[in-house]
Write an enzyme that holds these catalytic residues in place. Structure first.
Site, PDB file in Angstrom:
ATOM      1  N   SER A   1       0.862  -1.187   0.000  1.00  8.72           N
ATOM      2  CA  SER A   1       0.000   0.000   0.000  1.00  8.72           C
ATOM      3  C   SER A   1       0.893   1.229   0.000  1.00  8.72           C
ATOM      4  CB  SER A   1      -0.867   0.004   1.268  1.00  8.72           C
ATOM      5  OG  SER A   1      -1.301   1.319   1.546  1.00  8.72           O
TER       6      SER A   1
ATOM      7  N   HIS B   1      -1.584  -1.842  -4.176  1.00  5.88           N
ATOM      8  CA  HIS B   1      -2.850  -1.664  -3.459  1.00  5.88           C
ATOM      9  C   HIS B   1      -3.031  -0.161  -3.251  1.00  5.88           C
ATOM     10  CE1 HIS B   1      -5.908  -2.780  -0.339  1.00  5.88           C
ATOM     11  NE2 HIS B   1      -5.443  -1.714   0.305  1.00  5.88           N
TER      12      HIS B   1
ATOM     13  N   ASP C   1      -5.181   2.894  -1.931  1.00  4.32           N
ATOM     14  CA  ASP C   1      -6.234   3.173  -0.948  1.00  4.32           C
ATOM     15  C   ASP C   1      -6.993   4.447  -1.286  1.00  4.32           C
ATOM     16  OD1 ASP C   1      -6.003   1.045   1.076  1.00  4.32           O
ATOM     17  OD2 ASP C   1      -3.958   1.812   1.319  1.00  4.32           O
TER      18      ASP C   1
ATOM     19  N   MET D   1     -10.055   6.860  -0.338  1.00  2.00           N
ATOM     20  CA  MET D   1     -10.934   7.217   0.792  1.00  2.00           C
ATOM     21  C   MET D   1     -11.717   8.478   0.453  1.00  2.00           C
ATOM     22  SD  MET D   1      -8.365   6.614   3.984  1.00  2.00           S
ATOM     23  CE  MET D   1      -7.146   5.287   3.959  1.00  2.00           C
TER      24      MET D   1
ATOM     25  N   HIS E   1      -8.576  -0.080  -3.326  1.00  2.00           N
ATOM     26  CA  HIS E   1      -9.345  -0.415  -2.122  1.00  2.00           C
ATOM     27  C   HIS E   1     -10.275   0.767  -1.857  1.00  2.00           C
ATOM     28  CE1 HIS E   1      -9.186  -1.191   2.522  1.00  2.00           C
ATOM     29  NE2 HIS E   1     -10.396  -1.374   2.011  1.00  2.00           N
TER      30      HIS E   1
ATOM     31  N   MET F   1     -12.603   2.720  -0.028  1.00  2.00           N
ATOM     32  CA  MET F   1     -13.204   2.994   1.288  1.00  2.00           C
ATOM     33  C   MET F   1     -14.121   4.193   1.111  1.00  2.00           C
ATOM     34  SD  MET F   1      -9.764   2.261   3.464  1.00  2.00           S
ATOM     35  CE  MET F   1      -8.704   2.440   2.041  1.00  2.00           C
TER      36      MET F   1
ATOM     37  N   GLY G   1      -8.949   3.469   7.251  1.00  2.00           N
ATOM     38  CA  GLY G   1      -8.842   4.928   7.342  1.00  2.00           C
ATOM     39  C   GLY G   1      -7.416   5.435   7.436  1.00  2.00           C
ATOM     40  N   PHE G   2      -6.551   4.655   8.064  1.00  2.00           N
ATOM     41  CA  PHE G   2      -5.192   5.149   8.272  1.00  2.00           C
ATOM     42  C   PHE G   2      -4.174   4.013   8.190  1.00  2.00           C
ATOM     43  CE2 PHE G   2      -8.183   7.835  10.437  1.00  2.00           C
ATOM     44  CZ  PHE G   2      -7.804   9.107  10.033  1.00  2.00           C
ATOM     45  N   GLY G   3      -2.997   4.341   7.681  1.00  2.00           N
ATOM     46  CA  GLY G   3      -1.904   3.384   7.686  1.00  2.00           C
ATOM     47  C   GLY G   3      -1.232   3.407   9.053  1.00  2.00           C
TER      48      GLY G   3
ATOM     49  N   GLY H   1      -3.770  -4.188   6.842  1.00  2.00           N
ATOM     50  CA  GLY H   1      -3.701  -3.377   8.047  1.00  2.00           C
ATOM     51  C   GLY H   1      -2.752  -3.961   9.077  1.00  2.00           C
ATOM     52  N   GLY H   2      -1.636  -3.276   9.288  1.00  2.00           N
ATOM     53  CA  GLY H   2      -0.686  -3.713  10.302  1.00  2.00           C
ATOM     54  C   GLY H   2       0.048  -4.991   9.961  1.00  2.00           C
TER      55      GLY H   2
HETATM   56  C1  DX5 Z   1      -6.008   1.338   5.897  1.00  2.00           C
HETATM   57  C2  DX5 Z   1      -5.611   0.948   4.499  1.00  2.00           C
HETATM   58  C3  DX5 Z   1      -4.421   0.055   4.449  1.00  2.00           C
HETATM   59  C4  DX5 Z   1      -3.187   0.646   5.071  1.00  2.00           C
HETATM   60  C5  DX5 Z   1      -2.110  -0.375   5.202  1.00  2.00           C
HETATM   61  O1  DX5 Z   1      -7.227   1.955   5.857  1.00  2.00           O
HETATM   62  O2  DX5 Z   1      -6.658   0.282   3.861  1.00  2.00           O
HETATM   63  O3  DX5 Z   1      -4.193  -0.375   3.131  1.00  2.00           O
HETATM   64  O4  DX5 Z   1      -2.712   1.723   4.350  1.00  2.00           O
HETATM   65  O5  DX5 Z   1      -1.035   0.214   5.844  1.00  2.00           O
HETATM   66  P1  DX5 Z   1      -0.309  -0.471   7.072  1.00  2.00           P
HETATM   67  O6  DX5 Z   1       0.314  -1.714   6.549  1.00  2.00           O
HETATM   68  O7  DX5 Z   1       0.659   0.550   7.505  1.00  2.00           O
HETATM   69  O8  DX5 Z   1      -1.357  -0.754   8.115  1.00  2.00           O
HETATM   70 ZN    ZN Z   2      -6.166  -0.779   2.026  1.00  2.00          ZN
END
Ligand code: DX5
Ligand code: ZN
Length: 225
Positions: free
Chosen positions: A12, A37, A39, A41, A71, A73, A147-149, A177-178
């Protein structure tokens, strides 16, 4: 019975230097990423805003061959199908929570020439997404609140992945995520084969080694299944 499941790593780019989106993306691909990927939003479905189809289209004009997953969102996934297809997206993954016509959206995505992915947030039961496995190409189990990385991996989501893998041996199951070297083991054991990793890959001193480690871990689990 290792069948046709493939381990794939899709970094991502959310937490990369977005002023250098093309360079960062190309670097990830050069370092072995299987897909990107992206993202998207809308500030409504999630409390954050990123980019939309105009940016994806610009990125596609510079990167011809790679597989792009968006993705989505967003609250109205149906609204962006045609623009994203036109921008050169290969897979359109959207959340089922805000809508009721999931089958129809999947059909429209496929009619536009893209693959359809269905995603659920951590609070959504796996049975909600299971209903759509016959119309979708992939299921995304979120392992953080979207929502957030850079958030902490939610290990309790692995029960969903396990359930799906046990019941659908050939299904493409993505986690997001994580996920990084510290958490890939349980994702792989649970049965995920498509791995999104943001911070762990972007921040790595050796992206190629990190991507390889993630892929090898998943590949080994697939062989055991
Ligand atoms: C979160 C995103 C993820 C995120 C992944 O809303 O959908 O794709 O950016 O980042 P990491 O791996 O840092 O959680
Ligand atoms: Zn994502």
């Amino acid at each position: 019975m290792s069948r046709n499941l493939k381990a794939m790593i899709g970094p991502s780019i959310l937490n990369s230097d977005l002023s250098r989106l093309y360079e960062e993306s190309q670097k990830l691909l050069d370092n072995g990423a299987d897909y990107l990927h992206l993202d998207v939003m809308d500030g409504h479905f999630v409390p954050n805003l990123t980019f939309g189809h105009p940016i994806v289209k610009c990125l596609r004009s510079k990167i011809k061959g790679a597989f792009f997953e968006t993705h989505m969102m967003v609250s109205k996934p149906e609204q962006w199908i045609v623009p994203m297809a036109d921008a050169g997206v290969n897979q359109y993954t959207f959340h089922i929570e805000p809508i009721t016509n999931v089958e129809e959206v999947c059909r429209k995505i496929k009619e536009s020439g893209m693959k359809a992915g269905v995603a659920i947030k951590p609070g959504t039961p796996v049975t909600e997404v299971e209903k759509y496995i016959n119309v979708a190409d992939m299921v995304l189990i979120m392992t953080v609140e979207p929502g957030f990385g850079g958030q902490k991996f939610m290990e309790n989501q692995m029960a969903k992945v396990k359930y799906l893998r046990e019941n659908y041996p050939l299904l493409d199951i993505e986690v997001d995520g994580g996920v990084g070297p510290a958490t890939i083991g349980c994702c792989a054991t649970a049965g995920a084969n498509m791995i999104v990793s943001g911070t762990a890959v972007i921040g790595s001193q050796d992206q190629a080694a990190t991507i390889k480690l993630l892929r090898d871990t998943v590949q080994q689990s697939i062989k055991k299944q």
